[in-house]
Write an enzyme that holds these catalytic residues in place. Structure first.
Site, PDB file in Angstrom:
ATOM      1  CG  ASP A 106      -1.679   1.240   1.429  1.00 54.57           C
ATOM      2  OD1 ASP A 106      -2.419   1.611   0.504  1.00 54.57           O
ATOM      3  OD2 ASP A 106      -1.535   1.876   2.487  1.00 54.57           O
ATOM      4  CG  ASP A 137      -1.434   7.759   0.245  1.00 53.62           C
ATOM      5  OD1 ASP A 137      -0.627   8.705   0.271  1.00 53.62           O
ATOM      6  OD2 ASP A 137      -2.097   7.448  -0.766  1.00 53.62           O
ATOM      7  CG  ASP A 161      -1.867   2.356   6.461  1.00 60.10           C
ATOM      8  OD1 ASP A 161      -2.431   3.312   7.021  1.00 60.10           O
ATOM      9  OD2 ASP A 161      -2.023   2.098   5.263  1.00 60.10           O
TER      10      ASP A 161
END
Length: 218
Positions: A8, A10, A168
């Site tokens: 991922d 961001d 995240d």
């Protein structure tokens, strides 16, 4: 055996999730709506069409103009990045160098447009580590649907179990898990909770700590 790592962007590789968290409420307020911090956190990495539906529900306005609000949020975010710069998450370069030495393929699987992803990766000096950049704009549904990870696995020519997804946020974790990938979490804005912890292969504080997981993966 892990043959590829799909990151991922961001909040995982780039310390940008904080700007989404700050600027979505500001954009809502600009157009006369209200968005709490908890609500802003709930749709991290949420892709099409779910983000649009969710934000329309929160606004309470049947005529909510998602594109207009999103574009204003993007403007605010770009201003913050120009002012403060882009920062990599702790351990990013160390982990990418480790994967390079192991000859493990690296890819990006992001809800962000591909041009933005490339621009940010180039600005932070890590674009050259990645063999593929896969955006949710290439698939029907974004995270938490499995589409982006299933598409990434197919583009890599691998089996899902041969890929480690690094995420995240809960929406990203669900996407990767539903696609059949192994999932590692590096918590950013919130810690791992009971809903996602059971879906994880491992959970570490920073990217360089993921190196410790690889004796069990290679």
């Amino acid at each position: 055996m892990i043959k590829a790592v799909i990151f991922d962007l961001d909040g995982t590789l780039l310390d940008t999730e904080k700007y989404f968290r700050i600027n979505w409420p500001k954009a809502f307020e600009h157009f006369g709506y209200s968005l709490t911090d908890e609500q802003a956190l709930s749709f991290r990495s949420l892709g099409r069409p779910f983000a649009q539906q969710r934000l329309k529900e929160i606004s309470g306005d049947p005529n909510f103009n998602y594109e207009e609000v999103k574009n204003y949020r993007q403007k605010l975010m770009e201003q913050d990045i120009q002012k403060n710069g882009l920062e990599l998450k702790k351990g990013a370069v160390e982990f990418l160098e480790f994967l390079k030495k192991k000859k493990i393929v690296c890819a990006i699987g992001t809800a962000s447009p591909e041009d933005r992803a490339k621009r940010y990766l180039e600005q932070t000096g890590i674009l050259h580590y990645f063999d593929f950049i896969i955006s949710a704009t290439s698939v029907k549904e974004g995270k938490p649907s499995p589409d982006i990870y299933s598409y990434a696995v197919n583009q890599l020519g691998l089996k899902p179990e041969e890929c480690l997804a690094v995420e995240d946020s809960p929406n990203g974790i669900l996407s990767a898990y539903r696609a059949g990938c192994k999932v590692a979490m590096i918590p950013d804005q919130t810690p791992a909770d009971d809903k996602v912890f059971g879906l994880l292969f491992c959970c570490k504080k920073s990217l360089d700590e993921l190196i410790d997981c690889f004796p069990n993966l290679c």
